[in-house]
Design an enzyme around this catalytic site. Structure first.
Site, PDB file in Angstrom:
ATOM      1  N   GLU A 207       0.889  -1.177   0.000  1.00 42.77           N
ATOM      2  CA  GLU A 207       0.000   0.000   0.000  1.00 42.77           C
ATOM      3  C   GLU A 207       0.916   1.212   0.000  1.00 42.77           C
ATOM      4  O   GLU A 207       1.438   1.594   1.044  1.00 42.77           O
ATOM      5  CB  GLU A 207      -0.898  -0.016   1.249  1.00 42.77           C
ATOM      6  CG  GLU A 207      -1.858  -1.200   1.322  1.00 42.77           C
ATOM      7  CD  GLU A 207      -3.080  -1.016   0.424  1.00 42.77           C
ATOM      8  OE1 GLU A 207      -3.380   0.122   0.019  1.00 42.77           O
ATOM      9  OE2 GLU A 207      -3.732  -2.033   0.117  1.00 42.77           O
ATOM     10  N   CYS A 241      -2.184   9.578   2.569  1.00 39.95           N
ATOM     11  CA  CYS A 241      -1.744   8.986   1.299  1.00 39.95           C
ATOM     12  C   CYS A 241      -2.715   9.285   0.159  1.00 39.95           C
ATOM     13  O   CYS A 241      -2.310   9.370  -0.993  1.00 39.95           O
ATOM     14  CB  CYS A 241      -1.581   7.482   1.455  1.00 39.95           C
ATOM     15  SG  CYS A 241      -3.073   6.687   2.058  1.00 39.95           S
TER      16      CYS A 241
HETATM   17  P1  NAD Z   1       8.078   4.708   5.112  1.00 37.94           P
HETATM   18  O1  NAD Z   1       8.173   3.920   3.866  1.00 37.94           O
HETATM   19  O2  NAD Z   1       9.192   5.614   5.463  1.00 37.94           O
HETATM   20  O3  NAD Z   1       7.910   3.746   6.384  1.00 37.94           O
HETATM   21  C1  NAD Z   1       6.952   2.714   6.421  1.00 37.94           C
HETATM   22  C2  NAD Z   1       7.451   1.596   7.309  1.00 37.94           C
HETATM   23  O4  NAD Z   1       8.643   1.056   6.780  1.00 37.94           O
HETATM   24  C3  NAD Z   1       7.754   2.007   8.738  1.00 37.94           C
HETATM   25  O5  NAD Z   1       7.236   1.023   9.614  1.00 37.94           O
HETATM   26  C4  NAD Z   1       9.266   2.076   8.793  1.00 37.94           C
HETATM   27  O6  NAD Z   1       9.788   1.727  10.050  1.00 37.94           O
HETATM   28  C5  NAD Z   1       9.684   1.061   7.755  1.00 37.94           C
HETATM   29  N1  NAD Z   1      10.919   1.441   7.062  1.00 37.94           N
HETATM   30  C6  NAD Z   1      11.348   2.690   6.762  1.00 37.94           C
HETATM   31  N2  NAD Z   1      12.517   2.655   6.079  1.00 37.94           N
HETATM   32  C7  NAD Z   1      12.832   1.337   5.958  1.00 37.94           C
HETATM   33  C8  NAD Z   1      13.917   0.640   5.344  1.00 37.94           C
HETATM   34  N3  NAD Z   1      14.918   1.283   4.755  1.00 37.94           N
HETATM   35  N4  NAD Z   1      13.913  -0.714   5.398  1.00 37.94           N
HETATM   36  C9  NAD Z   1      12.889  -1.374   5.982  1.00 37.94           C
HETATM   37  N5  NAD Z   1      11.862  -0.762   6.582  1.00 37.94           N
HETATM   38  C10 NAD Z   1      11.811   0.575   6.575  1.00 37.94           C
HETATM   39  O7  NAD Z   1       6.682   5.475   5.010  1.00 37.94           O
HETATM   40  P2  NAD Z   1       6.038   6.505   6.019  1.00 37.94           P
HETATM   41  O8  NAD Z   1       6.858   7.760   6.039  1.00 37.94           O
HETATM   42  O9  NAD Z   1       5.740   5.841   7.305  1.00 37.94           O
HETATM   43  O10 NAD Z   1       4.646   6.808   5.296  1.00 37.94           O
HETATM   44  C11 NAD Z   1       4.525   7.724   4.270  1.00 37.94           C
HETATM   45  C12 NAD Z   1       4.359   7.049   2.925  1.00 37.94           C
HETATM   46  O11 NAD Z   1       3.438   6.011   3.025  1.00 37.94           O
HETATM   47  C13 NAD Z   1       3.799   7.992   1.875  1.00 37.94           C
HETATM   48  O12 NAD Z   1       4.407   7.715   0.653  1.00 37.94           O
HETATM   49  C14 NAD Z   1       2.340   7.615   1.827  1.00 37.94           C
HETATM   50  O13 NAD Z   1       1.698   7.919   0.615  1.00 37.94           O
HETATM   51  C15 NAD Z   1       2.411   6.151   2.060  1.00 37.94           C
HETATM   52  N6  NAD Z   1       1.147   5.686   2.623  1.00 37.94           N
HETATM   53  C16 NAD Z   1       0.372   4.857   1.897  1.00 37.94           C
HETATM   54  C17 NAD Z   1      -0.837   4.434   2.399  1.00 37.94           C
HETATM   55  C18 NAD Z   1      -1.740   3.524   1.623  1.00 37.94           C
HETATM   56  O14 NAD Z   1      -2.690   3.010   2.223  1.00 37.94           O
HETATM   57  N7  NAD Z   1      -1.498   3.283   0.345  1.00 37.94           N
HETATM   58  C19 NAD Z   1      -1.246   4.853   3.659  1.00 37.94           C
HETATM   59  C20 NAD Z   1      -0.412   5.696   4.372  1.00 37.94           C
HETATM   60  C21 NAD Z   1       0.787   6.095   3.869  1.00 37.94           C
END
Ligand code: NAD
Length: 452
Positions: A207, A241
């Site tokens: 997602e 998002c």
């Molecule tokens: P993110 O990708 O930075 O983090 C998401 C998760 O991944 C967190 O639990 C984090 O600890 C983990 N993570 C971060 N970097 C990592 C790495 N290098 N290796 C492994 N795990 C890692 O995203 P965010 O900042 O938490 O959320 C924002 C993004 O999420 C935006 O792009 C938004 O559009 C998207 N989003 C999508 C939805 C959806 O339902 N499609 C919902 C909310 C947010």
């Protein structure tokens, strides 16, 4: 981590999660502990980024209660075997499909709706009979700690457990072999998750995000369009998002639209004094958003404060697709307005970019509505509204292309965490000689008929 997964595997193999009553009892327990801890859940998210109890209930907890209630009501039906017709070549036989849980699942949450994005996939996983390891986002630390506390104190870790942590811990988890990974987050991290899953051929749901456009095509109800759009854009300070990322508007409507947007922002009082306007999650994101501004294009707002972490709603005019603000998902309270004279050209420009998670069209003209819905590929969206499609769990929620793989909510969540096992069930009282040696011209003719 290895032990957690081994223990969950053992528990899954004991078949306890296959019992529908077990799943229902666990879902009831989850609802009970959420209700019992509601005040603490409000307090934790307020401390993390000033999200009010009102928003926390309406954007997070209410949606979780709906998911739980829906699953409790329908899981028996969703999990039952479905009989389908059998073709002539298999006569006589019955055919059916048995939904089965995938096994040990990993749910990785994002920070912006920390309860909803962590627990809604977990609810779907439980309803489908999986065990769950949940890794919430580490950025809203209070919500992450509280979810860990209430879940780990109330659930058997062999069935449902929370593992807290950031990048290092998530990567350690990703090295393990899961039967399903459900990830919510950014596109770059989505790629990391997908690569890690590929090592074990683990199925994934991703997602992700993207730049979701909002088309404004007429001014028949412009005030209403603006009211809904401004609410959707600045909800959660734009950290949503499916927020409308930017507006595409007919040139002739732009000036009036901008006036109305500014008036609506002022009416809603999105300011530091408004205790219901949420903060930007951290300094890094404040700095990132600040870099997307351009002085000459900022016609409203543009102020932000690193101490209070409040970013004023900001409107950018005369934006082009080449501007910095159009090169990444904004994920903050900045609204770029792009005007166009040719709708076809505007559609072409949207289609040249990655497929967005959402798309919104504001118009009373049904043919234009259908043109956008027909020509642009996107995850999901709304007509004359924005964001609210997420609140109906009878429709799947998910992206397409770079905005994601797979979907969930309601029965779609159940399907996401299930494998559909196909069975041909044959009696032994008859066997047609057709497929056996010796082959003959007559048999061949009959065989062709049977496959028709
Ligand atoms: P993110 O990708 O930075 O983090 C998401 C998760 O991944 C967190 O639990 C984090 O600890 C983990 N993570 C971060 N970097 C990592 C790495 N290098 N290796 C492994 N795990 C890692 O995203 P965010 O900042 O938490 O959320 C924002 C993004 O999420 C935006 O792009 C938004 O559009 C998207 N989003 C999508 C939805 C959806 O339902 N499609 C919902 C909310 C947010």
């Amino acid at each position: 981590m290895n032990d957690i997964i081994l223990n969950q595997k053992k528990f899954f193999n004991s078949n306890q999660t296959k019992d529908i009553n077990f799943r229902i009892s666990q879902l009831k327990k989850l609802k009970k502990i959420l209700l019992e801890n509601e005040e603490r859940l409000h307090k934790a998210i307020y401390e993390d980024f000033r999200k009010s109890a009102f928003d926390n209930y309406s954007n997070e907890l209410a949606l979780l209660y709906i998911e739980i209630d829906d699953a409790i009501k329908h899981v028996k039906k969703w999990a039952s075997r479905k009989h389908v017709s059998t073709n002539l070549v298999n006569f006589p036989a019955k055919s059916y499909i048995i939904p089965e849980p995938l096994g040990v699942s990993l749910v990785i949450g994002a920070w912006n709706y920390p309860y909803q994005l962590s627990l809604a996939p977990a609810i779907a996983a439980i309803a489908a009979g999986n065990t769950v390891v949940l890794k919430p986002s580490e950025l809203p630390a209070n919500t992450s700690h509280l979810m860990t506390e209430v879940i780990n104190q109330n659930f058997d870790a062999r069935f449902f457990t929370v593992v807290e942590g950031g990048v290092a811990e998530t990567q350690q988890l990703l090295e393990q072999r899961f039967d399903k990974i459900f990830f919510t987050g950014s596109v770059p991290v989505g790629r990391i998750v997908y690569q890690a899953a590929a090592k074990h051929l683990t199925p994934v749901t991703l997602e992700l995000g993207g730049k979701s456009p909002a088309f404004i095509l007429d001014d028949k109800h412009l005030e209403m369009y603006v009211k809904r759009l401004v609410w959707a854009k600045f909800l959660n300070a734009g950290q949503t998002c499916i927020a409308p990322d930017y507006v595409l508007i007919r040139k002739s409507l732009k000036d009036r639209f901008i006036q109305l947007v500014i008036a609506e922002i002022e009416k809603e009082h999105f300011s530091v004094e408004n205790q219901n306007y949420v903060q930007i999650i951290n300094d890094k994101h404040i700095a990132r958003l600040g870099k997307l501004l351009s002085e000459e294009k900022t016609i409203y707002g543009g102020n932000f404060d690193a101490v209070t972490r409040i970013f004023q709603p900001t409107v950018l005019d005369n934006v082009s697709f080449d501007d910095p603000v159009m090169q990444e998902e904004i994920f903050g309270p900045i609204l770029p307005v792009i005007s166009f004279e040719s709708l076809d050209e505007a559609i072409t420009k949207v289609k040249k970019r990655e497929k967005p998670l959402s798309c919104y069209v504001f118009t009373q003209d049904k043919s234009l509505r259908d043109k956008i819905l027909h020509e642009i590929s996107f995850g999901g969206g709304a007509v004359n509204d924005a964001i609210m499609h997420i609140a109906n769990n009878k429709v799947p929620f998910g992206g397409v292309g770079e905005s994601g793989i797979g979907s969930y909510h309601g029965e779609y969540g159940f399907k996401t965490f299930s494998h559909y096992k196909s069975i041909l069930d044959k009696p032994t009282w008859f066997e047609a000689p057709l497929k056996y040696f010796p082959h003959s011209e007559t048999k061949f003719k009959w065989m062709k008929r049977m496959f028709k």
